[in-house]
Design an enzyme around this catalytic site. Structure first.
Site, PDB file in Angstrom:
ATOM      1  N   LYS A 282       0.849  -1.186   0.000  1.00  0.00           N
ATOM      2  CA  LYS A 282       0.000   0.000   0.000  1.00  0.00           C
ATOM      3  C   LYS A 282       0.889   1.242   0.000  1.00  0.00           C
ATOM      4  O   LYS A 282       1.820   1.331   0.798  1.00  0.00           O
ATOM      5  CB  LYS A 282      -0.874  -0.043   1.255  1.00  0.00           C
ATOM      6  N   GLU A 368     -20.406  -4.707   9.426  1.00  0.00           N
ATOM      7  CA  GLU A 368     -21.402  -3.910  10.152  1.00  0.00           C
ATOM      8  C   GLU A 368     -22.539  -4.767  10.686  1.00  0.00           C
ATOM      9  O   GLU A 368     -23.026  -4.554  11.800  1.00  0.00           O
ATOM     10  CB  GLU A 368     -21.962  -2.801   9.245  1.00  0.00           C
ATOM     11  N   ARG A 396     -26.443  -1.134   5.705  1.00  0.00           N
ATOM     12  CA  ARG A 396     -26.219  -2.564   5.488  1.00  0.00           C
ATOM     13  C   ARG A 396     -26.801  -3.402   6.619  1.00  0.00           C
ATOM     14  O   ARG A 396     -27.169  -4.547   6.419  1.00  0.00           O
ATOM     15  CB  ARG A 396     -24.707  -2.760   5.418  1.00  0.00           C
TER      16      ARG A 396
HETATM   17  C1  LIG Z   1     -19.543  -1.383   4.241  1.00  0.00           C
HETATM   18  C2  LIG Z   1     -18.293  -0.554   4.358  1.00  0.00           C
HETATM   19  N1  LIG Z   1     -17.707  -0.400   5.555  1.00  0.00           N
HETATM   20  C3  LIG Z   1     -16.585   0.348   5.674  1.00  0.00           C
HETATM   21  C4  LIG Z   1     -16.044   0.943   4.576  1.00  0.00           C
HETATM   22  C5  LIG Z   1     -14.830   1.858   4.724  1.00  0.00           C
HETATM   23  N2  LIG Z   1     -13.689   1.298   4.005  1.00  0.00           N
HETATM   24  C6  LIG Z   1     -13.326   1.738   2.802  1.00  0.00           C
HETATM   25  S1  LIG Z   1     -11.995   0.964   2.196  1.00  0.00           S
HETATM   26  C7  LIG Z   1     -11.834   0.045   3.582  1.00  0.00           C
HETATM   27  C8  LIG Z   1     -10.706  -0.919   3.726  1.00  0.00           C
HETATM   28  C9  LIG Z   1     -10.596  -1.814   2.536  1.00  0.00           C
HETATM   29  O1  LIG Z   1      -9.499  -2.638   2.704  1.00  0.00           O
HETATM   30  P1  LIG Z   1      -9.134  -3.687   1.595  1.00  0.00           P
HETATM   31  O2  LIG Z   1     -10.381  -4.349   1.101  1.00  0.00           O
HETATM   32  O3  LIG Z   1      -8.076  -4.566   2.104  1.00  0.00           O
HETATM   33  O4  LIG Z   1      -8.626  -2.783   0.395  1.00  0.00           O
HETATM   34  P2  LIG Z   1      -7.338  -1.822   0.364  1.00  0.00           P
HETATM   35  O5  LIG Z   1      -7.803  -0.468   0.811  1.00  0.00           O
HETATM   36  O6  LIG Z   1      -6.316  -2.392   1.260  1.00  0.00           O
HETATM   37  O7  LIG Z   1      -6.975  -1.818  -1.063  1.00  0.00           O
HETATM   38  C10 LIG Z   1     -12.843   0.337   4.502  1.00  0.00           C
HETATM   39  C11 LIG Z   1     -12.997  -0.274   5.833  1.00  0.00           C
HETATM   40  C12 LIG Z   1     -16.692   0.779   3.348  1.00  0.00           C
HETATM   41  N3  LIG Z   1     -16.263   1.359   2.244  1.00  0.00           N
HETATM   42  N4  LIG Z   1     -17.798   0.029   3.262  1.00  0.00           N
END
Ligand SMILES: Cc1ncc(C[n+]2csc(CCOP(=O)(O)OP(=O)(O)O)c2C)c(N)n1
Length: 629
Positions: A282, A368, A396
């Site tokens: 990242k 959630e 959700r």
């Molecule tokens: C339902 C929901 N909960 C929380 C989020 C906030 N959120 C956005 S990206 C993320 C982390 C995603 O991590 P990952 O899938 O590993 O992708 P990366 O950012 O590491 O590429 C979160 C918790 C969201 N977008 N949707």
């Protein structure tokens, strides 16, 4: 001419040499760092998938083939490679610029929109099943982050893959981070896949394939070396994914374009659903993002050299910090109070609780639905859980709020951050619907504070209240109101009269109280004989019906103001209460129209675009007044 400028569609990538692809990756990184340093955005996730996205477009043909990216916050490179490297990319996430997520209205290359986590695998499975039904031959590729893999929906989709299609490509982008460090058993499992010494038959088929492609022998030698070093390649039977009938290959280096292309080519030929486990870093290529992956997951505009924010820090604390600190205060005095986040400790400021009282803190991952039922279970045993969840993400868990909390009358407090606009993120993230979807459930108590001192009171009140209570508050800096030493209890369902007046009654909720003050001043200046009252409603449910029905018969009309959708919102509740009391007082409702509100540069800009600026509110109310005179 720079390579990126010459890429008008993904077809152009297919012409480039391996060296040019590498150079292209460098140009893309520069472009993304420049634009996100100006506009803010998801810099870390995007810098991690530069090579991976180039390789995907090199091997597949969108829009004929479909890419579904989970959350799709990591889709900037995809945008640049699919004809969107233009002036609208300079304005990414700003008014009239491209959206920060995949968006079906924006490009045929965006096969499926997203913004909330965990949907990619289900959507991709649907696209693949539709293809199979039509007898099509195109490919469907789902890109999942390691944290998105932990979402309940993803696991439901995994369970269904083998019964839905024979051809699906899943790319697991494993960087070990959600926004904060990824948590839970699946994160541990992925780590185990990377580090254990279970050695397989080296995926004989993959080996054979690699030997048959140009340069494959060299790559194989490289991967064998990596294999020795990192105990690469896992026995297929040992992988959890194989139990879901998803062929597993990997883990592979996500920054080696040539190698990625070969593995993707292999996946393309697979006649069974297949998962390629890719390891990425990242923030790769940007020192400040590498140093602080959490802060640079999604950043506001920053100085490239130091990482310091470009905009001066707000003088007033943010709503979420006031919430986080108040919760710590309450939790110190009562060990039954527990904080729960779904992978958003810093976004919700539950990080204060994590730091000070870690035993009273839970991060359940991007889950959630689970967070809400978990809280219900804790409450059933006498604890006082506080779920801190963004307004749009609680959507959700609607059924869990209904079935597990409210129906069983359990004492769970919900603190809904980002209630109102999330301007740069747009439609997926605006929190404009929570009053409507919560108000219809029996037993809910829903409140919104006018300032941060009242927020502290409401957090205290909601925790003290023995039943489901919801406190909503917006993103960003609060008003600068001084905080009392100790939060006070607010009587449930009691509004606050801020200004006495008779002819026009302004009923405002939360942050709209400030707008009500401006409106009152303008109306009284324009109509000197008019008296305008202001009520800080405090509760969207239960409404202060006694105050409303006492005022209404004497008022020429009532104006409701809310930072929420008009459909089913606070204003609707006021109208219902008046109707039920058989009171004919006219009501003018100010709030968000029945539309998905786009992204924009600022809150003010979006409010102007939707007739919610102080001027627009004044003209609407003034025009209505004219019809009633
Ligand atoms: C339902 C929901 N909960 C929380 C989020 C906030 N959120 C956005 S990206 C993320 C982390 C995603 O991590 P990952 O899938 O590993 O992708 P990366 O950012 O590491 O590429 C979160 C918790 C969201 N977008 N949707």
């Amino acid at each position: 001419m720079p390579l990126l400028e010459a890429i008008k569609s993904p077809t152009d990538i297919k012409e480039l040499t391996p060296e040019q692809l590498q150079a292209l990756a460098g140009e893309i990184r520069e472009r993304i760092i420049r634009v996100t340093s100006e506009n803010g955005g998801h810099i870390g996730p995007n810098l991690g998938v530069v090579e991976l996205t180039i390789a995907l477009h090199r091997i597949f043909d969108t829009p004929r083939d479909s890419f579904v990216f989970d959350v799709s916050h990591q889709g900037y490179i995809h945008k640049l490679l699919t004809g969107r490297n233009d002036a609208r990319f300079d304005k990414l996430r700003q008014t009239s610029g491209y959206c920060g997520f995949f968006n079906r209205d924006e490009s045929p290359h965006d096969a499926f929109g997203a913004g909330h986590a965990g949907t990619a695998l289900s959507a991709a499975l649907g696209l693949a099943a539709a293809r199979d039904l039509r007898g099509g031959s195109e490919h469907v590729v789902a890109l999942l982050g390691d944290a998105s893999l932990t979402c309940g929906i993803t696991l439901e989709a995994l369970n269904n893959i083998s019964s839905s299609t024979k051809r699906l490509i899943v790319v697991l982008n494993d960087n070990e981070w959600a926004i904060d460090k990824n948590v839970g058993a699946i994160a541990d499992y992925l780590n185990h896949l990377i580090t254990t010494s279970i050695y397989n038959r080296a995926n004989q088929e993959v080996e054979q394939f690699l030997r048959s492609v140009p340069g494959g022998g060299r790559l194989l030698a490289l991967s064998s070396r990596v294999k020795r070093d990192t105990k690469d390649f896992i026995t297929p039977q040992a992988s959890l994914f194989e139990k879901f009938k998803l062929r597993y290959i990997g883990p592979v280096d996500g920054h080696n374009i040539e190698q990625l292309c070969n593995y993707l080519e292999f996946c393309k030929r697979s006649t069974v659903p297949i998962l390629l486990h890719v390891r990425t870093i990242k923030g790769k290529g940007c020192d400040v993002a590498l140093r602080d992956p959490e802060k640079f997951h999604g950043s506001s505009p920053f100085q490239i050299s130091t990482g310091a924010p470009k905009t001066a820090a707000a003088i007033t604390p943010t709503w979420q910090d006031v919430f986080g600190k108040t919760l710590v205060k309450c939790a110190h005095s009562d060990p039954r109070i527990l904080g729960i986040t779904a992978a958003m400790p810093s976004g919700t400021s539950l990080s204060f609780l994590k730091q000070e009282l870690p035993k009273q803190y839970f991060d359940v991952g991007i889950a959630e639905e689970h967070a809400v039922v978990f809280a219900a279970g804790l409450a059933a045993k006498g604890y006082k859980p506080v779920c801190a969840i963004y307004s749009s993400f609680l959507q959700r868990a609607f059924d869990m709020v209904f079935h597990d909390v409210c129906l069983q009358n359990l004492d769970v407090t919900f603190c809904l951050d980002r209630a109102g606009l999330s301007p740069n993120d747009g439609a997926t993230h605006h929190g404009l619907f929570d009053i409507a979807y919560l108000r219809c459930i029996p037993r809910t108590v829903i409140m919104q504070p006018k300032d941060e001192d009242e927020l502290a009171d409401m957090v205290h009140t909601a925790i003290d209240y023995n039943g489901p209570a919801f406190v909503r508050y917006p993103r960003g800096p609060a008003c600068g109101a001084p905080l009392k030493d100790t939060p006070a209890l607010i009587p449930i369902g009691r509004a606050e009269v801020l200004k006495r007046g008779k002819d026009v009654q302004l009923w405002a909720l939360g942050s709209m109280v400030a707008d009500a003050h401006i409106l009152a001043q303008r109306l009284e200046k324009e109509y000197p004989k008019l008296t305008v009252g202001i009520v800080n409603a405090r509760f969207a449910k239960p409404l202060d019906a006694a105050l409303l029905t006492t005022q209404a018969p004497h008022a020429r009309f009532i104006v409701t103001l809310e930072d929420h959708a008009l459909s089913g919102g606070f204003g609707s509740a006021i109208i219902e209460t008046l109707q039920d009391a058989h009171l004919p007082t006219p009501v003018e409702r100010i709030g968000w129209p029945d539309k998905f509100i786009e992204h924009g540069t600022t809150q003010e800009q979006l409010r102007s675009a939707h007739a919610l600026s102080p001027e627009a509110i004044h003209s609407r109310v003034s025009a209505r007044l004219a019809t009633l005179s």
